[in-house]
Design a protein around this motif. Structure first.
Motif, mmCIF file in Angstrom:
data_model
loop_
_atom_site.group_PDB
_atom_site.id
_atom_site.type_symbol
_atom_site.label_atom_id
_atom_site.label_comp_id
_atom_site.label_asym_id
_atom_site.label_seq_id
_atom_site.Cartn_x
_atom_site.Cartn_y
_atom_site.Cartn_z
ATOM 1 N N SER A 289 0.975 -1.083 0.001
ATOM 2 C CA SER A 289 0.122 -0.006 -0.013
ATOM 3 C C SER A 289 0.915 1.337 -0.081
ATOM 4 O O SER A 289 0.584 2.068 -0.729
ATOM 5 N N SER A 290 1.973 1.305 1.043
ATOM 6 C CA SER A 290 2.844 2.333 0.694
ATOM 7 C C SER A 290 3.635 2.553 -0.218
ATOM 8 O O SER A 290 3.666 4.008 -0.671
ATOM 9 N N GLY A 291 3.959 1.306 -1.003
ATOM 10 C CA GLY A 291 4.649 1.575 -2.326
ATOM 11 C C GLY A 291 3.747 2.255 -3.427
ATOM 12 O O GLY A 291 4.234 3.059 -4.102
ATOM 13 N N LEU A 292 2.536 1.649 -3.320
ATOM 14 C CA LEU A 292 1.640 2.414 -4.361
ATOM 15 C C LEU A 292 1.305 4.031 -4.167
ATOM 16 O O LEU A 292 0.994 4.585 -5.256
ATOM 17 N N ASN A 293 1.199 4.352 -2.878
ATOM 18 C CA ASN A 293 1.077 5.682 -2.675
ATOM 19 C C ASN A 293 2.162 6.570 -2.974
ATOM 20 O O ASN A 293 2.146 7.772 -3.457
ATOM 21 N N LEU A 294 3.512 6.038 -2.709
ATOM 22 C CA LEU A 294 4.561 6.790 -3.224
ATOM 23 C C LEU A 294 4.699 6.888 -4.708
ATOM 24 O O LEU A 294 5.291 7.916 -5.342
ATOM 25 N N MET A 295 4.095 5.937 -5.560
ATOM 26 C CA MET A 295 3.995 6.021 -7.104
ATOM 27 C C MET A 295 2.842 6.873 -7.488
ATOM 28 O O MET A 295 2.725 7.027 -8.653
ATOM 29 N N GLY A 296 2.092 7.407 -6.441
ATOM 30 C CA GLY A 296 1.025 8.131 -6.857
ATOM 31 C C GLY A 296 -0.215 7.494 -7.242
ATOM 32 O O GLY A 296 -1.240 8.265 -7.830
ATOM 33 N N ALA A 297 -0.451 6.224 -7.182
ATOM 34 C CA ALA A 297 -1.455 5.510 -7.364
ATOM 35 C C ALA A 297 -2.662 5.810 -6.623
ATOM 36 O O ALA A 297 -2.594 6.000 -5.412
#
Length: 331
Positions: A289-297
């Protein structure tokens, strides 16, 4: 390679392989694609977000191990949080003394235990499927909570409450410390206590467990009572983090708790599962979830991917079981 795999399985358990592989994959993929993923900020964010989902997953774990499920965990957590909030409001609201918070915690735990015991008794004595009983309990608790709060929320608590939700001790968030303590408690319960052995026996075959002399009704009531008490702990953490309580807090976590359990090697039909692989699976999901947030998803994309991941995990486990059975027939 085979000997290395066998050594890993002996040391950590075969059910730990999946979560560890998923953890490595997430770290490599997002460490490459997302800026600042491998940073203290990311892991700090995960450590604050993990306890809510983690505590609810622990509440879901015990029923799953018996071959059941508890669909009412989020609403049991919120109702327990409401009980705590009412105690704090009655003791002065923002001016409530620390002793009032202890009473609030007791009220929350008793509420969670009562909800769990009622659910467990209904399952044990009617022998209706846990899905039907817990779905009915979920609807009841949601309606009751909406009626009691008139669809709103309760807020206005002493400052030390938010400190519990947002503060740290020895560099670790207080909610994370509480969650880790609960993980240790559940691990001891499942590996050292008679109740842990009994609930796994029920999950493997409830009729065999009954004929072997186990009081299956008593065990089921205890399992759902403990599940309800863990929901209460989650409700208290959400109260402290958000400084408010409402019926819908954490509602989106329900099916993710099931995903975390299955990703952690819990048998969907009960009878097998450990706490530590589930703990690693929770970290994987939160990192995803955090990785997707950092990618702007969009956050809804993360929810969709969690659903896809559940399908992939179940398909992979089914395929692995068939391959293992095929090898056994050849031997």
């Amino acid at each position: 390679m085979t000997s290395l795999t066998q050594k890993f399985n002996r040391t950590f358990g075969a059910d730990m392989a999946g979560p560890v592989i998923a953890f490595i994959a997430v770290m490599v993929v997002f460490g490459t694609l997302a800026d600042n993923f491998l940073s203290l900020g990311t892991f700090g964010s995960v450590s604050f977000q993990l306890p809510e989902l983690g505590l609810l997953t622990l509440a879901m774990l015990l029923p799953l191990l018996t071959g059941g499920i508890n669909l009412s965990i989020t609403f049991a957590a919120n109702l327990s949080g409401l009980a705590a909030a009412w105690v704090l409001q009655a003791q002065g609201g923002v001016n409530a003394p620390p002793s009032a918070f202890l009473l609030a915690c007791l009220a929350a735990l008793l509420t969670g235990a009562a909800v769990g015991a009622l659910t467990g008794a209904a399952i044990a004595y009617t022998r209706a499927h846990p899905i039907l009983i817990t779905l009915s309990m979920m609807i009841f608790l949601r309606g009751l909570g909406e009626f009691l709060t008139r669809g709103g929320d309760i807020s206005g608590f002493p400052g030390y409450v938010s400190t519990i939700g947002q503060g740290s001790v020895l560099g670790l968030p207080i909610p994370l410390v509480i969650f880790i303590a609960c993980v240790g408690l559940w691990h001891i319960l499942l590996t050292r206590a008679k109740l842990g052995f009994g609930l796994l026996m029920i999950g493997s075959n409830i009729e065999s467990a009954r004929y072997s002399g186990l009081n299956t009704r008593r065990i089921l009531v205890l399992v759902y009572t403990l599940s309800g008490m863990m929901c209460a702990v989650a409700g208290l953490i959400m109260l402290a983090r958000f400084n408010s309580v409402r019926v819908g807090h954490g509602e989106s976590y329900l099916l993710i708790t099931v995903l975390a359990a299955f990703l952690g090697g819990v048998n969907p039909f009960g009878g097998f599962g450990r706490v530590l692989p589930v703990f690693v699976a929770l970290i994987v999901l939160q990192l995803l979830s955090s990785g997707l947030n950092l990618m702007g998803a969009n956050q809804h994309l993360a929810t969709a991917l969690w659903g896809v991941l559940m399908i992939v995990v179940m398909a992979a486990r089914t395929l692995a079981s068939k391959l293992s059975a095929a090898r056994g027939r050849k031997v």
